[in-house]
Design an enzyme around this catalytic site. Structure first.
Site, mmCIF file in Angstrom:
data_model
loop_
_atom_site.group_PDB
_atom_site.id
_atom_site.type_symbol
_atom_site.label_atom_id
_atom_site.label_comp_id
_atom_site.label_asym_id
_atom_site.label_seq_id
_atom_site.Cartn_x
_atom_site.Cartn_y
_atom_site.Cartn_z
ATOM 1 N N ASN A 100 0.843 -1.195 0.000
ATOM 2 C CA ASN A 100 0.000 0.000 0.000
ATOM 3 C C ASN A 100 0.876 1.243 0.000
ATOM 4 O O ASN A 100 1.392 1.649 1.038
ATOM 5 C CB ASN A 100 -0.915 -0.013 1.228
ATOM 6 N N CYS A 136 -2.466 5.000 0.295
ATOM 7 C CA CYS A 136 -3.529 5.399 1.212
ATOM 8 C C CYS A 136 -3.500 6.911 1.376
ATOM 9 O O CYS A 136 -2.483 7.473 1.784
ATOM 10 C CB CYS A 136 -3.365 4.736 2.581
ATOM 11 N N ILE A 168 -7.773 1.008 -8.728
ATOM 12 C CA ILE A 168 -7.264 2.206 -8.077
ATOM 13 C C ILE A 168 -7.542 2.144 -6.568
ATOM 14 O O ILE A 168 -8.518 1.533 -6.146
ATOM 15 C CB ILE A 168 -7.912 3.498 -8.659
ATOM 16 N N ASN A 169 -6.667 2.776 -5.810
ATOM 17 C CA ASN A 169 -6.995 3.068 -4.424
ATOM 18 C C ASN A 169 -8.024 4.201 -4.472
ATOM 19 O O ASN A 169 -8.455 4.616 -5.543
ATOM 20 C CB ASN A 169 -5.736 3.463 -3.649
ATOM 21 N N GLY A 182 -12.529 -0.514 -8.209
ATOM 22 C CA GLY A 182 -13.086 0.831 -8.081
ATOM 23 C C GLY A 182 -14.569 0.792 -8.387
ATOM 24 O O GLY A 182 -14.970 0.852 -9.544
ATOM 25 N N GLY A 183 -15.370 0.606 -7.378
ATOM 26 C CA GLY A 183 -16.823 0.678 -7.537
ATOM 27 C C GLY A 183 -17.481 -0.535 -8.144
ATOM 28 O O GLY A 183 -18.630 -0.450 -8.596
#
Lengths: 256, 302
Positions: free
Chosen positions: B126, B129, B190-191, B242-243
């Site tokens: 990560n 963040c 994507i983050n 992403g979603g």
């Protein structure tokens, strides 16, 4: 496996301005403990997250739940328009609930402030104790007082003094010279801080139900934490998850 | 029908994983779904010592999505290894551990110790963040910094390394290339997208952290675009997220070039989302007579 269920609205009515009383037909009711909550999901998909709402009452046959909630935004606004027979997706019951077995034979306070009053009803029904029920409201638009009177002595406080003691639940306790060996409370944070201080002063246990902005409701997202006095065994930091480690905590264990 | 997909030599039974931070350590959701059905479980970020995270409120709802600023609260590597990893080992799914840190040394400490854990299939690093002040995104917004940390982690990692990329950059292709050049085995993206919400009635920020990461269906078109650009830029596998709410959403990411996909915020909306996504992908493959999932990867035309 637990999963989301579709419940049916049995009835819905307004108890006081902006306070709705909705009965849901669901088999999940049999599992519910006082102080637990349900995640309610909106049909409007632009509103992503569930609305965590406390359980007010479990019907005797264990097949229906009463949800009393305040309209605070679009999600609860949508729920308020549901009528008999409408479906609603729910998850639960979630959270730990009040440890009501601890009060057998004791003199207790059940304290509810505003929309923290509803969970006190099922709790009052199950407690085998000497119950003093102290309710705080903003004004004279009272609700659930009559239901609660069946289970104990009810004392009322209103912020504007239009009914009962002028002030908050602690003012009602002082004015009526009430004492208790154990407290159960749910309400806004300033009230719970006062309850915590009162309990610490008297050296009695207080079980308080907290709320916080939540996402998942099942302990995964870590959105809804409260600071704890000691390192919490699950999180391994001074934080507990309100949705799963709570929402009910012994007041001395949490920093509020 | 073959729904398998392979990333850095690790074969997943299907391409559906859980996005880090939305699925705890798997334990929380194991009461709601059969973890054996998942291609992989990606854990909440793990650091070398316990992290308490940010003050509350940590989450807020926005149109079609949510903001979060949890701040990478986690119990630390020791508890993760003693409690969470043995729990996940019971299931027939791949375990991908998300690693976070404040300094390169922090990351390396976790990566080195996890090298001893044979049940960990891959590491996801990560560096994206948006909700912590030190570390994390400081490594993920400049190509040189990303290259440097990737290079260092690859020196110590025993498992394949996935670099999780931030969308909060000017050129996602350049970031993916930097990770690839430093030896990353895959990239995931994507983050969350940095966002903000203001409560106009109280005139206060909705989140204690003021800013938070936007996720949910609202970000999906941005994510599909970035996954496509990253997949065009590199040869290593891309994991897209992403979603994602449905099988159709997941297929979009596969066609854009993702070799696997993760379900994130939608786990909060329905704990069974991952299972529904798996079944949705299968239904799509059946409808279009697609025998191998790999035929879908990057297969967008025109």
């Amino acid at each position: 496996m637990k999963q989301k269920q579709t419940a049916r609205v049995i009835s819905q009515r307004e108890l006081a301005p902006g306070i709705l009383d909705m009965w849901l037909d669901t088999e999940l009711a049999v599992q519910a403990r006082p102080g637990q909550f349900l995640n309610l999901y909106t049909k409007d998909k632009s509103l992503l997250l569930p609305r965590p709402i406390s359980i007010c009452e479990v019907r005797e046959d264990g097949r229906a739940l009463r949800m009393v909630y305040r309209i605070v935004g679009k999600g609860t606004g949508e729920f308020s328009r549901y009528r008999e027979g409408d479906p609603i997706e729910i998850l639960g019951p979630l959270g730990n609930g009040f440890p009501y077995e601890k009060s057998v034979g004791k003199k207790v306070f059940l304290m509810g402030g505003g929309i923290g009053i509803p969970p006190m009803l099922e709790l009052a029904k199950r407690l085998k104790a000497e119950k003093q029920i102290v309710l705080g409201y903003r004004n004279g638009d009272l609700f659930l007082g009559e239901d609660l009177e069946k289970y104990g002595r009810v004392f009322v406080a209103t912020e504007d003094g239009s009914a009962g003691t002028k002030g908050n639940v602690m003012d009602a306790v002082r004015e009526n010279g009430l004492e208790a060996e154990l407290i159960y409370a749910c309400g806004p944070l300033p009230m719970l801080r006062a309850v915590k201080a009162f309990a610490a002063e008297r050296g009695i246990p207080a079980y308080i139900s907290l709320e916080e902005r939540m996402a998942c409701g099942v302990g995964a997202c870590l959105g809804c934490v409260v600071k704890t006095r000691a390192v919490h065994p699950h999180t391994n930091v001074n934080n507990a998850r309100i949705c799963t480690d709570g929402p009910v905590f012994e007041a001395g264990e949490v920093e509020i | 029908m073959n729904t398998q997909t392979t990333i850095a030599g690790v074969t997943l039974k299907n391409p559906v994983m859980t996005a880090s931070g939305t699925f705890g350590s798997g334990m929380e959701y194991s009461e709601y779904l059969d973890l054996n059905r998942l291609g992989a479980v990606v854990t909440k970020g793990v650091s070398n010592v316990p992290w308490p995270g940010n003050p509350t409120p940590r989450v807020a709802e926005v149109y079609g999505g949510m903001l979060n600023a949890i701040g990478l609260q986690n119990p630390g590597l020791d508890v993760f290894r003693k409690r969470d990893l043995p729990f996940l080992e019971q299931f027939d799914t791949k375990v991908i551990v998300n690693v976070c840190g404040k300094t390169v040394e922090d990351y390396v400490a976790v990566v080195e110790q996890l090298g001893e854990e044979t049940s960990v299939a891959m590491l996801e690093i990560n560096v994206s963040c948006p909700n912590v002040k030190e570390g994390a995104i400081a490594f993920g917004q400049k190509t040189e910094a990303l290259y440097g940390i990737t290079r260092e982690i690859k020196r110590y990692a025993k498992q394949p390394v996935i670099m999780k990329l931030s969308p909060n950059v000017t050129d996602i292709g350049e970031m993916a290339k930097a990770a690839e050049a430093a030896g990353a085995d895959a990239v995931s993206l994507i983050n969350t997208i940095t966002g903000m919400k203001i409560d106009i009635h109280r005139r206060r920020f909705a989140l204690a952290n003021r800013t938070g990461g936007l996720s949910g269906p609202a970000i999906k078109p941005v994510a599909v675009r970035m996954v496509y650009q990253a997949a065009q830029a590199v040869k290593i596998p891309v994991i897209g997220m992403g979603g994602i709410a449905t099988g159709e959403d997941a297929v979009e990411f596969l066609l854009a070039g993702a070799s696997a996909v993760s379900v994130g915020a939608m786990n909060f909306v329905d704990p069974l989302t991952t299972i529904k996504v798996i079944e949705g992908i299968e239904a799509y493959m059946e409808q279009y007579h697609i025998e191998n999932l790999s035929d879908l990867i990057g297969a967008v035309e025109g």
